[in-house]
Design a protein around this motif. Structure first.
Motif, PDB file in Angstrom:
ATOM      1  N   TYR A 102      29.372  21.681  31.075  1.00  0.00           N
ATOM      2  CA  TYR A 102      28.880  20.406  30.567  1.00  0.00           C
ATOM      3  C   TYR A 102      28.310  20.556  29.158  1.00  0.00           C
ATOM      4  N   MET A 103      28.612  19.557  28.340  1.00  0.00           N
ATOM      5  CA  MET A 103      28.091  19.476  26.979  1.00  0.00           C
ATOM      6  C   MET A 103      27.651  18.050  26.702  1.00  0.00           C
ATOM      7  N   PRO A 104      26.584  17.865  25.914  1.00  0.00           N
ATOM      8  CA  PRO A 104      26.187  16.496  25.560  1.00  0.00           C
ATOM      9  C   PRO A 104      27.322  15.786  24.814  1.00  0.00           C
ATOM     10  N   VAL A 105      27.548  14.529  25.158  1.00  0.00           N
ATOM     11  CA  VAL A 105      28.618  13.766  24.519  1.00  0.00           C
ATOM     12  C   VAL A 105      28.341  13.606  23.025  1.00  0.00           C
ATOM     13  N   THR A 106      27.083  13.396  22.672  1.00  0.00           N
ATOM     14  CA  THR A 106      26.684  13.331  21.268  1.00  0.00           C
ATOM     15  C   THR A 106      25.518  14.298  21.052  1.00  0.00           C
ATOM     16  N   ILE A 107      25.408  14.835  19.861  1.00  0.00           N
ATOM     17  CA  ILE A 107      24.308  15.735  19.513  1.00  0.00           C
ATOM     18  C   ILE A 107      23.238  14.916  18.801  1.00  0.00           C
ATOM     19  N   PRO A 108      22.065  14.760  19.394  1.00  0.00           N
ATOM     20  CA  PRO A 108      21.010  13.948  18.772  1.00  0.00           C
ATOM     21  C   PRO A 108      20.436  14.644  17.538  1.00  0.00           C
ATOM     22  N   GLN A 109      19.815  13.859  16.676  1.00  0.00           N
ATOM     23  CA  GLN A 109      19.255  14.399  15.447  1.00  0.00           C
ATOM     24  C   GLN A 109      17.725  14.497  15.528  1.00  0.00           C
ATOM     25  N   LEU A 110      17.192  15.603  15.042  1.00  0.00           N
ATOM     26  CA  LEU A 110      15.745  15.761  14.947  1.00  0.00           C
ATOM     27  C   LEU A 110      15.199  14.785  13.909  1.00  0.00           C
ATOM     28  N   SER A 111      14.028  14.258  14.178  1.00  0.00           N
ATOM     29  CA  SER A 111      13.421  13.350  13.203  1.00  0.00           C
ATOM     30  C   SER A 111      12.988  14.129  11.962  1.00  0.00           C
ATOM     31  N   LYS A 112      13.098  13.501  10.810  1.00  0.00           N
ATOM     32  CA  LYS A 112      12.672  14.147   9.568  1.00  0.00           C
ATOM     33  C   LYS A 112      11.180  14.439   9.574  1.00  0.00           C
ATOM     34  N   LEU A 136      24.019  31.969  21.223  1.00  0.00           N
ATOM     35  CA  LEU A 136      24.607  31.498  19.970  1.00  0.00           C
ATOM     36  C   LEU A 136      24.951  30.011  20.060  1.00  0.00           C
ATOM     37  N   THR A 137      25.456  29.569  21.211  1.00  0.00           N
ATOM     38  CA  THR A 137      25.770  28.154  21.379  1.00  0.00           C
ATOM     39  C   THR A 137      24.520  27.301  21.207  1.00  0.00           C
ATOM     40  N   SER A 138      23.385  27.777  21.728  1.00  0.00           N
ATOM     41  CA  SER A 138      22.121  27.065  21.549  1.00  0.00           C
ATOM     42  C   SER A 138      21.757  26.967  20.069  1.00  0.00           C
ATOM     43  N   GLY A 139      22.019  28.039  19.329  1.00  0.00           N
ATOM     44  CA  GLY A 139      21.757  28.003  17.894  1.00  0.00           C
ATOM     45  C   GLY A 139      22.649  27.009  17.171  1.00  0.00           C
ATOM     46  N   LEU A 140      23.903  26.933  17.576  1.00  0.00           N
ATOM     47  CA  LEU A 140      24.819  25.966  16.973  1.00  0.00           C
ATOM     48  C   LEU A 140      24.351  24.538  17.244  1.00  0.00           C
ATOM     49  N   LEU A 141      23.847  24.305  18.452  1.00  0.00           N
ATOM     50  CA  LEU A 141      23.291  22.986  18.763  1.00  0.00           C
ATOM     51  C   LEU A 141      22.092  22.682  17.867  1.00  0.00           C
ATOM     52  N   ALA A 142      21.207  23.685  17.700  1.00  0.00           N
ATOM     53  CA  ALA A 142      20.026  23.481  16.851  1.00  0.00           C
ATOM     54  C   ALA A 142      20.426  23.128  15.423  1.00  0.00           C
ATOM     55  N   LYS A 143      21.419  23.821  14.908  1.00  0.00           N
ATOM     56  CA  LYS A 143      21.899  23.521  13.546  1.00  0.00           C
ATOM     57  C   LYS A 143      22.462  22.108  13.475  1.00  0.00           C
ATOM     58  N   LYS A 144      23.267  21.720  14.467  1.00  0.00           N
ATOM     59  CA  LYS A 144      23.831  20.374  14.481  1.00  0.00           C
ATOM     60  C   LYS A 144      22.731  19.311  14.562  1.00  0.00           C
ATOM     61  N   MET A 145      21.616  19.660  15.204  1.00  0.00           N
ATOM     62  CA  MET A 145      20.510  18.710  15.327  1.00  0.00           C
ATOM     63  C   MET A 145      19.724  18.546  14.033  1.00  0.00           C
ATOM     64  N   GLY A 146      19.880  19.499  13.123  1.00  0.00           N
ATOM     65  CA  GLY A 146      19.178  19.393  11.852  1.00  0.00           C
ATOM     66  C   GLY A 146      18.223  20.523  11.546  1.00  0.00           C
ATOM     67  N   ALA A 147      18.216  21.580  12.359  1.00  0.00           N
ATOM     68  CA  ALA A 147      17.389  22.744  12.036  1.00  0.00           C
ATOM     69  C   ALA A 147      17.877  23.346  10.723  1.00  0.00           C
ATOM     70  N   PRO A 148      16.966  23.807   9.846  1.00  0.00           N
ATOM     71  CA  PRO A 148      17.363  24.301   8.518  1.00  0.00           C
ATOM     72  C   PRO A 148      17.983  25.699   8.576  1.00  0.00           C
ATOM     73  N   ILE A 149      19.144  25.786   9.206  1.00  0.00           N
ATOM     74  CA  ILE A 149      19.898  27.033   9.346  1.00  0.00           C
ATOM     75  C   ILE A 149      21.214  26.876   8.600  1.00  0.00           C
ATOM     76  N   ARG A 150      21.525  27.829   7.708  1.00  0.00           N
ATOM     77  CA  ARG A 150      22.765  27.753   6.923  1.00  0.00           C
ATOM     78  C   ARG A 150      23.956  28.278   7.701  1.00  0.00           C
ATOM     79  N   GLY A 151      23.759  29.377   8.435  1.00  0.00           N
ATOM     80  CA  GLY A 151      24.879  29.962   9.152  1.00  0.00           C
ATOM     81  C   GLY A 151      24.425  31.027  10.126  1.00  0.00           C
ATOM     82  N   PHE A 152      25.403  31.644  10.786  1.00  0.00           N
ATOM     83  CA  PHE A 152      25.130  32.614  11.839  1.00  0.00           C
ATOM     84  C   PHE A 152      26.012  33.844  11.680  1.00  0.00           C
ATOM     85  N   ILE A 153      25.499  34.953  12.178  1.00  0.00           N
ATOM     86  CA  ILE A 153      26.323  36.143  12.397  1.00  0.00           C
ATOM     87  C   ILE A 153      26.385  36.350  13.900  1.00  0.00           C
TER      88      ILE A 153
END
Length: 473
Positions: free
Chosen positions: A31-41, A263-280
């Protein structure tokens, strides 16, 4: 918020259904969320950085919406997290996100404790017990066992590969009692995971038992791991200028990975707006995902045993989620792949200690080596057209598939956050061989050593496993 099946996107369920099923018993999908919500600014730019619990609460609300009242959700967060994930700077551009401050000294505590309390909330009006099946390559089982131990109405069965985890890890798994049981399986983690997945798609078994999962295949274990990515990234950005004077640095998070839930959790965090540029995506000789990033072809394979045993996964379940989020071309723009063999892991533990004084575990050591190689020239060489020979450890890929942040690293504009996923004392023998001294052992781990072994021996045979479940549960 609805959650869709990775193998049938038309099948969409509530958060409760996704949690209690664990995975889709109709298709075997995740299961995956249908949409990825955004963190508030206001959350992302708040100064000082919000507390870990505040970030956990605000993030969880976005995924749960009205399925758990806010007052109950806050109680779940407070009860789950009497600990946090501090950031330790170990050189001017490197930070370690310490994920071992929970009761079992591993990052799995963050997901398991949240999941246990959410499941208990949803299960409180049920008459029949819920049976959790979990396969572990090291730390998952003990975190899940600890999180669910004594929880009424829920039983837990942990499957682990005998002889393929550290002695202390096995002690943590094999000494549970009451509603938590451990099966020592003759085989690999992949064998354990196959037994669990087969049980979930066994309709006749599901008619007799209410089954769910506590691996990272369960969305309620995956989502809370995004909390520490968000919190850690905000903490690092807050202090970075004072440490290195890099203007607007690119934060690269190095994730030691096995089943790739973290890593998938990190990708979700980035999609939500966490200030992450990329991953190794850093792993050991089980380098299925780095090979996928390099070749574009996903090929599951039998796992091999290594010093970083929690990453000994040849067929990572969460590849399915990553592939649902990104094409391989899109994934390459965000992440680089890296792998390391056992000799390199030992050398990485030594080099981290010699250069920084920080004692790191074998999994974090793979992350340390991946990050330091990347910033110290490996990425620049990749951009210049020099790639690692096929079959050799190191940064995977070539110039044409380098991530979009590669030039930032070559220009020395990157900072790194390495996930230290377990306390080094859980791998004391390996660490001692590398640096000549044993890491100090936390009291909560030391107590486990005196407990009796209660595990049940089991062959990697589904018929025998099914019979055991029916007889025991």
């Amino acid at each position: 918020m609805l959650y869709s099946d990775t193998r049938d996107s038309s099948r969409q369920v509530s958060f409760r259904t996704a949690v209690m099923e664990g995975m889709s018993h109709k298709t075997g999908g995740l299961y995956m969320p249908v949409t990825i919500p955004q963190l508030s600014k206001s959350l992302v730019y708040r100064n000082p950085v919000p507390s870990f619990r505040d970030i956990a609460f605000e993030t969880a609300k976005l995924y749960i919406e009205d399925e758990i009242p806010e007052g109950d959700l806050m109680e779940i967060i407070v009860d789950a997290y009497p600990f946090a994930a501090p950031v330790a700077p170990i050189d001017r551009t490197t930070y370690v996100l310490e994920l071992f401050h929970g009761p079992t000294c591993a990052f799995k505590d963050f997901g398991a404790r949240f999941m246990a309390r959410v499941m208990a909330f949803f299960n409180r009006d049920e008459n029949d017990p819920l049976h959790i099946l979990v396969a572990t390559s090291g730390d998952t089982g003990s975190a899940v066992g600890s999180a669910f131990h004594g929880v009424p109405g829920i039983d837990v069965t942990i499957l682990y590969p005998t002889g393929r985890i550290s002695p202390l890890q096995e002690k943590q798994l094999s000494t549970f009692d009451e509603n938590v049981r451990a099966l020592a399986v003759s085989g690999s983690f992949d064998d354990c995971q196959k037994l669990v997945k087969t049980a979930f798609t066994d309709e006749s078994l599901r008619e007799k038992l209410r089954l769910s999962s506590a691996n990272s295949i369960n969305i309620s274990r995956l989502l809370p791991q995004s909390f520490y990515y968000i919190h850690g990234a905000l903490l690092v950005h807050q202090r970075s200028w004072h440490d290195n004077k890099i203007d607007q640095p690119s934060l690269i998070v190095t994730v030691p990975s096995g089943n790739f839930g973290n890593l998938t959790s990190g990708l979700l965090a980035k999609k939500m707006g966490a200030p992450i540029r990329g991953f190794i995506a850093a792993t050991n000789s089980n380098h299925t995902i780095p090979d996928w990033l390099s070749s574009g072809q996903y090929e599951a394979r039998p796992s091999v045993a290594t010093l970083s045993n929690a990453m000994d996964v040849g067929a990572p379940s969460n590849y399915e989620r990553i592939a649902a989020m990104y094409t391989v071309e899109e994934a390459r723009r965000i992440m680089a792949g890296y792998w390391l063999d056992d000799d390199g892991t030992m050398e990485a533990i030594r080099s981290c200690y010699d250069r920084t004084g920080y004692i790191i575990d074998p999994h974090g050591a793979v992350g340390w080596k991946a990050w330091t190689d990347t910033r110290d020239g490996a990425m620049s060489r990749l951009l210049a057209g020099f790639s690692v020979p096929e079959g050799m450890p190191g940064l995977s890929g070539g110039r044409d598939i380098a991530p979009e942040w590669a030039a930032d690293c070559s220009a020395k504009k990157c900072i790194g956050m390495i996930l230290e996923t377990a306390h080094p004392a859980k791998f004391g023998d390996t660490v001692k061989k590398a640096i000549g001294r044993e890491p100090s052992i936390p009291e909560r781990l030391e107590k486990v050593l005196a407990l009796p072994d209660r595990s049940v021996k089991m062959d990697a045979d589904y018929t025998a496993f099914r019979e055991w479940l029916l007889e025991t549960l």
